[in-house]
Design a protein around this motif. Structure first.
Motif, mmCIF file in Angstrom:
data_model
loop_
_atom_site.group_PDB
_atom_site.id
_atom_site.type_symbol
_atom_site.label_atom_id
_atom_site.label_comp_id
_atom_site.label_asym_id
_atom_site.label_seq_id
_atom_site.Cartn_x
_atom_site.Cartn_y
_atom_site.Cartn_z
ATOM 1 N N GLN A 1 -8.457 -2.390 8.522
ATOM 2 C CA GLN A 1 -9.036 -1.513 9.163
ATOM 3 C C GLN A 1 -8.720 -0.800 10.666
ATOM 4 O OE1 GLN A 1 -12.977 -3.232 9.974
ATOM 5 N NE2 GLN A 1 -13.681 -1.200 11.483
ATOM 6 N N GLY A 2 -8.750 0.263 10.959
ATOM 7 C CA GLY A 2 -8.208 0.781 12.058
ATOM 8 C C GLY A 2 -6.743 1.549 11.770
ATOM 9 N N GLN A 3 -6.043 0.857 10.948
ATOM 10 C CA GLN A 3 -4.827 1.469 10.411
ATOM 11 C C GLN A 3 -4.319 3.083 10.054
ATOM 12 O OE1 GLN A 3 -2.808 -0.029 7.463
ATOM 13 N NE2 GLN A 3 -0.966 -0.148 8.592
ATOM 14 N N ASP A 4 -4.128 3.876 10.639
ATOM 15 C CA ASP A 4 -3.631 5.266 10.222
ATOM 16 C C ASP A 4 -2.893 5.241 8.585
ATOM 17 O OD1 ASP A 4 -4.108 6.769 12.583
ATOM 18 O OD2 ASP A 4 -1.689 6.687 13.434
ATOM 19 N N GLY A 5 -3.562 5.983 7.684
ATOM 20 C CA GLY A 5 -3.049 6.855 7.140
ATOM 21 C C GLY A 5 -2.124 6.731 6.576
ATOM 22 N N ASP A 6 -1.740 7.269 4.987
ATOM 23 C CA ASP A 6 -0.229 7.604 4.876
ATOM 24 C C ASP A 6 -0.216 8.414 3.752
ATOM 25 O OD1 ASP A 6 -0.993 5.531 3.191
ATOM 26 O OD2 ASP A 6 0.285 4.090 4.167
ATOM 27 N N LEU A 7 1.391 8.962 3.228
ATOM 28 C CA LEU A 7 1.534 9.180 1.540
ATOM 29 C C LEU A 7 2.387 8.990 0.851
ATOM 30 C CD1 LEU A 7 0.871 12.936 0.531
ATOM 31 C CD2 LEU A 7 3.532 12.690 2.075
ATOM 32 N N LEU A 8 2.144 8.485 -0.027
ATOM 33 C CA LEU A 8 2.570 7.587 -1.268
ATOM 34 C C LEU A 8 3.310 8.736 -1.994
ATOM 35 C CD1 LEU A 8 0.491 4.796 -0.455
ATOM 36 C CD2 LEU A 8 2.898 4.970 0.076
ATOM 37 N N LEU A 9 4.462 8.452 -2.907
ATOM 38 C CA LEU A 9 4.182 8.631 -3.563
ATOM 39 C C LEU A 9 5.625 7.904 -4.874
ATOM 40 C CD1 LEU A 9 5.670 11.593 -5.519
ATOM 41 C CD2 LEU A 9 8.269 11.437 -4.177
ATOM 42 N N PHE A 10 5.299 7.708 -5.985
ATOM 43 C CA PHE A 10 5.014 7.211 -7.225
ATOM 44 C C PHE A 10 6.119 8.013 -8.399
ATOM 45 C CE2 PHE A 10 1.443 5.365 -5.300
ATOM 46 C CZ PHE A 10 1.674 4.169 -5.233
ATOM 47 N N ARG A 11 7.207 7.262 -8.569
ATOM 48 C CA ARG A 11 7.857 8.114 -9.226
ATOM 49 C C ARG A 11 8.763 7.226 -9.794
ATOM 50 N NH1 ARG A 11 11.907 12.329 -5.985
ATOM 51 N NH2 ARG A 11 11.970 10.729 -4.197
ATOM 52 N N ASN A 12 9.363 7.471 -11.206
ATOM 53 C CA ASN A 12 10.293 6.125 -11.668
ATOM 54 C C ASN A 12 9.959 4.967 -11.554
ATOM 55 O OD1 ASN A 12 12.316 8.642 -12.352
ATOM 56 N ND2 ASN A 12 12.915 8.538 -10.243
ATOM 57 N N GLY A 13 8.407 4.104 -11.637
ATOM 58 C CA GLY A 13 7.805 3.076 -11.523
ATOM 59 C C GLY A 13 8.868 2.160 -10.531
ATOM 60 N N LYS A 14 8.654 3.722 -9.408
ATOM 61 C CA LYS A 14 8.661 3.023 -8.029
ATOM 62 C C LYS A 14 8.004 3.574 -6.786
ATOM 63 C CE LYS A 14 13.891 1.751 -8.284
ATOM 64 N NZ LYS A 14 14.668 2.154 -7.675
ATOM 65 N N ARG A 15 7.825 2.738 -5.867
ATOM 66 C CA ARG A 15 6.498 3.440 -4.861
ATOM 67 C C ARG A 15 7.502 3.635 -3.513
ATOM 68 N NH1 ARG A 15 0.977 0.263 -2.578
ATOM 69 N NH2 ARG A 15 1.342 0.654 0.012
ATOM 70 N N GLU A 16 7.136 4.955 -3.634
ATOM 71 C CA GLU A 16 7.512 5.694 -1.782
ATOM 72 C C GLU A 16 7.350 6.147 -0.770
ATOM 73 O OE1 GLU A 16 11.079 7.902 -2.882
ATOM 74 O OE2 GLU A 16 10.515 8.030 -4.887
#
Length: 203
Positions: A54-69
């Motif tokens: 709670q209260g934390q800024d959001g983010d942008l996540l990419l999933f490719r080749n079985g990995k989370r970036e």
């Protein structure tokens, strides 16, 4: 939840019964408030207005080749869209969201481009609109063979383009303060790109 749908749905066609056999998809990740999602090939991009606590800024996540970036973004992300080359697509995002949106949120439109050698994404700000606290939808438009972007904010629909120049044009403004807007593009015809805008008052 992020589902491993690619490759999980296999349709077997029997010439006699034309029976379809579908294998259920299975989750590969569970995310809190992953509200903006787009898919291109084997890539899934997810924008979040808030983080894991709670209260934390959001983010942008990419999933490719079985990995989370974790990709570059500013504060919360409310909209995402893949555009361009299928092998190395760019990602357009509406970021700058903050839970105190009346005072601290800044509506930004940003584009992330992938380096084909390293695979890393770098961010470029297309526009910073302090009059709108977020952009909730992004559409890719084509006009005369050139790429444009249409974005929906709480106060206006804005078009940027052509690609590379990203000139800003406000094409529709809400008629009243208590109006909630929505927008959807129509198929281009005769060199024209049409959009349907809904603007309904709260009362």
């Amino acid at each position: 939840a992020v589902l491993d749908v690619l490759g999980a749905v296999r349709v077997g066609r029997d010439l006699q019964s034309l029976e379809q056999k579908v294998e259920p998809a299975h989750p590969v990740a569970a995310l809190r408030l992953g509200s903006a999602v787009d898919v291109r090939g084997d890539r899934v991009v997810i924008g979040r207005p808030y983080g894991d606590v709670q209260g934390q800024d959001g983010d942008l996540l990419l999933f490719r080749n079985g990995k989370r970036e974790l990709l570059p973004s500013y504060r919360g992300v409310r909209s995402v869209r893949f555009i361009g080359d299928a092998a190395h697509p760019s990602i357009v995002i509406g970021d700058g969201w903050h839970q105190n949106y009346g005072q601290m949120a800044q509506g930004r439109v940003s584009i992330l481009s992938e380096d084909p050698t390293s695979g890393r994404y770098s961010l470029q700000i297309i526009d910073l609109d302090q009059s709108q606290y977020s952009f909730s939808k992004i559409f890719e438009l084509s006009l005369d063979g050139k790429r444009y972007l249409a974005v929906l904010g709480p106060k206006a629909v804005v078009v940027y383009g052509p690609e590379g120049e990203w000139q800003r044009r406000e094409v529709y403004s809400r008629p009243a303060e208590d109006t909630i807007m929505d927008v959807a593009p129509l198929t281009s015809s005769g060199g024209k790109t049409l959009m349907v805008v809904s603007d309904k008052g709260l009362r």
